[in-house]
Design a protein around this motif. Structure first.
Motif, PDB file in Angstrom:
ATOM      1  N   GLY A 134       0.803  -1.214   0.000  1.00 38.11           N
ATOM      2  CA  GLY A 134       0.000   0.000   0.000  1.00 38.11           C
ATOM      3  C   GLY A 134       0.836   1.264   0.000  1.00 38.11           C
ATOM      4  O   GLY A 134       1.976   1.285   0.471  1.00 38.11           O
ATOM      5  N   LEU A 135       0.261   2.331  -0.535  1.00 40.01           N
ATOM      6  CA  LEU A 135       0.953   3.613  -0.650  1.00 40.01           C
ATOM      7  C   LEU A 135       0.448   4.593   0.398  1.00 40.01           C
ATOM      8  O   LEU A 135      -0.760   4.826   0.502  1.00 40.01           O
ATOM      9  N   GLU A 136       1.367   5.180   1.159  1.00 36.13           N
ATOM     10  CA  GLU A 136       1.040   6.253   2.096  1.00 36.13           C
ATOM     11  C   GLU A 136       1.116   7.569   1.319  1.00 36.13           C
ATOM     12  O   GLU A 136       2.179   7.941   0.841  1.00 36.13           O
ATOM     13  N   LEU A 137      -0.021   8.251   1.204  1.00 35.20           N
ATOM     14  CA  LEU A 137      -0.096   9.433   0.363  1.00 35.20           C
ATOM     15  C   LEU A 137      -0.405  10.714   1.132  1.00 35.20           C
ATOM     16  O   LEU A 137      -0.509  11.782   0.530  1.00 35.20           O
ATOM     17  N   GLU A 138      -0.535  10.621   2.445  1.00 35.46           N
ATOM     18  CA  GLU A 138      -0.867  11.797   3.232  1.00 35.46           C
ATOM     19  C   GLU A 138       0.263  12.253   4.150  1.00 35.46           C
ATOM     20  O   GLU A 138       0.292  13.403   4.573  1.00 35.46           O
ATOM     21  N   ARG A 139       1.210  11.361   4.443  1.00 33.45           N
ATOM     22  CA  ARG A 139       2.333  11.699   5.318  1.00 33.45           C
ATOM     23  C   ARG A 139       3.632  11.137   4.748  1.00 33.45           C
ATOM     24  O   ARG A 139       3.629  10.125   4.061  1.00 33.45           O
ATOM     25  N   CYS A 140       4.714  11.799   5.052  1.00 37.00           N
ATOM     26  CA  CYS A 140       6.036  11.317   4.642  1.00 37.00           C
ATOM     27  C   CYS A 140       6.291   9.946   5.269  1.00 37.00           C
ATOM     28  O   CYS A 140       6.091   9.765   6.467  1.00 37.00           O
ATOM     29  N   GLN A 154       6.349  14.252  -3.698  1.00 34.91           N
ATOM     30  CA  GLN A 154       7.304  13.377  -4.359  1.00 34.91           C
ATOM     31  C   GLN A 154       7.105  11.957  -3.858  1.00 34.91           C
ATOM     32  O   GLN A 154       7.054  11.717  -2.643  1.00 34.91           O
ATOM     33  N   LEU A 155       6.986  11.031  -4.798  1.00 36.70           N
ATOM     34  CA  LEU A 155       6.577   9.669  -4.477  1.00 36.70           C
ATOM     35  C   LEU A 155       7.708   8.677  -4.721  1.00 36.70           C
ATOM     36  O   LEU A 155       8.347   8.694  -5.777  1.00 36.70           O
ATOM     37  N   ASP A 156       7.918   7.795  -3.753  1.00 39.24           N
ATOM     38  CA  ASP A 156       8.865   6.700  -3.892  1.00 39.24           C
ATOM     39  C   ASP A 156       8.085   5.401  -3.710  1.00 39.24           C
ATOM     40  O   ASP A 156       7.736   5.023  -2.591  1.00 39.24           O
ATOM     41  N   THR A 157       7.774   4.738  -4.825  1.00 41.01           N
ATOM     42  CA  THR A 157       6.939   3.534  -4.748  1.00 41.01           C
ATOM     43  C   THR A 157       7.643   2.399  -4.015  1.00 41.01           C
ATOM     44  O   THR A 157       6.995   1.570  -3.372  1.00 41.01           O
ATOM     45  N   GLU A 158       8.967   2.335  -4.106  1.00 41.20           N
ATOM     46  CA  GLU A 158       9.694   1.276  -3.411  1.00 41.20           C
ATOM     47  C   GLU A 158       9.597   1.440  -1.899  1.00 41.20           C
ATOM     48  O   GLU A 158       9.523   0.457  -1.159  1.00 41.20           O
ATOM     49  N   LYS A 159       9.609   2.693  -1.437  1.00 45.21           N
ATOM     50  CA  LYS A 159       9.505   2.949   0.004  1.00 45.21           C
ATOM     51  C   LYS A 159       8.054   2.974   0.475  1.00 45.21           C
ATOM     52  O   LYS A 159       7.788   3.044   1.674  1.00 45.21           O
ATOM     53  N   GLY A 160       7.120   2.972  -0.484  1.00 46.15           N
ATOM     54  CA  GLY A 160       5.718   2.842  -0.107  1.00 46.15           C
ATOM     55  C   GLY A 160       4.962   4.124   0.106  1.00 46.15           C
ATOM     56  O   GLY A 160       3.930   4.126   0.776  1.00 46.15           O
TER      57      GLY A 160
END
Length: 216
Positions: A134-140, A154-160
Motif C-alpha cells: 500500500g501507498l502512504e499518500l498523506e504523510r512522509c 514526491q513519491l517513492d513507490t519502493e519505500k511505499g
C-alpha cells in the motif's frame, strides 16, 4: 509433460492463493473444463502432488458474469485486474483480503452503473494495500510529516509512499489532483476518482513494477 491438447491455467483461489494447473485434453473439447474461462467464479477440483503444477480435474461455473462480457470497457478493466492479481498473488499462499477485493470488483463490473476504469483504479490501490504494498499518500513515509491537502508530493513507490523534501524527496512527482484522487480511491469515492482513473492505473502499475518487476 504438457501435450498439444493440454493447457496450463492460472487459478486465483480463496484458500491457496495462486495455483498453476495443467488441464489435460482441453484443446480436444473436454467437457470437464467447459467452464474454464476468466472473469467468472469457478469451483474447481485438482490433484496436488507437491510439484509446481497441480492437475486440474474439473471446473464448474458457480458465479457467471455474463453482463460484464457485453461491454468492452468492462472486459478490458477486468482483464487488467486479473493480470494484476496474477502478479500480486504469491504461489500457493492465501491472500483473503486481495481475493475479496478481486471478487467484489468483478461483481461491480458485472453489475454496471459505474465507470469501469474508476472501479479498476480503486481496486488496484486496494490490492496493493491487501498484499502489503500500500501507498502512504498523506504523510512522509520517513518522518511522518503531513502533506498539505492541496500540495503535490514526491513519491517513492519502493519505500511505499511520499517523501518530503526534508527527508530527501523522491524522483516521481505526484501532482496534487492525482494525489487527492488516489486518497479518494482509498475511500471508494468513484466520483472523485473517475476524471483521474487512467493516471491512477499508471500509479498502481508503477508500484507493482517496484515490488514485483511488473511490466505490461
Amino acid at each position: 509433460m504438457v501435450g498439444e491438447a493440454d493447457i496450463i491455467a492460472t487459478l486465483l483461489t480463496e484458500r491457496e492463493g495462486k495455483v498453476s494447473a495443467i488441464a489435460r485434453g482441453v484443446r480436444k473439447g473436454s467437457k470437464r473444463f467447459g467452464a474454464l474461462e476468466p472473469m467468472h467464479t469457478l469451483t474447481t477440483s485438482y490433484d496436488d502432488k507437491g510439484t509446481e503444477l497441480v492437475t486440474l480435474k474439473e471446473a464448474l461455473i458457480t458465479r457467471p458474469r455474463t453482463n460484464l462480457l457485453t461491454r468492452l470497457d468492462a472486459i478490458e478493466s477486468a482483464g487488467t485486474l486479473l493480470r494484476w492479481a496474477r502478479h500480486m498473488f504469491p504461489p500457493k499462499t492465501p491472500e483473503p483480503d486481495a481475493f475479496a477485493t478481486l471478487i467484489a470488483t468483478l461483481d461491480a463490473l458485472d453489475a454496471g452503473g459505474t465507470d469501469p476504469h474508476a472501479e479498476l483504479a480503486v481496486a488496484g490501490l486496494k490490492l496493493l494495500a491487501d498484499v502489503g504494498w500500500g501507498l502512504e499518500l498523506e504523510r512522509c513515509v520517513r518522518c511522518g510529516a503531513p502533506c498539505p491537502e492541496d500540495a503535490s508530493a514526491q513519491l517513492d513507490t519502493e519505500k511505499g509512499g511520499i517523501v518530503c523534501q526534508k527527508c530527501g524527496g523522491a524522483r516521481t512527482l505526484l501532482r496534487a489532483p492525482i494525489r487527492r484522487a488516489a486518497i479518494a480511491a482509498q475511500e471508494r469515492n468513484l466520483e472523485a476518482v473517475t476524471p483521474h482513473a487512467r493516471a491512477l492505473v499508471e500509479l498502481v502499475e508503477a508500484a507493482m513494477a517496484a515490488h514485483a518487476g511488473f511490466v505490461e
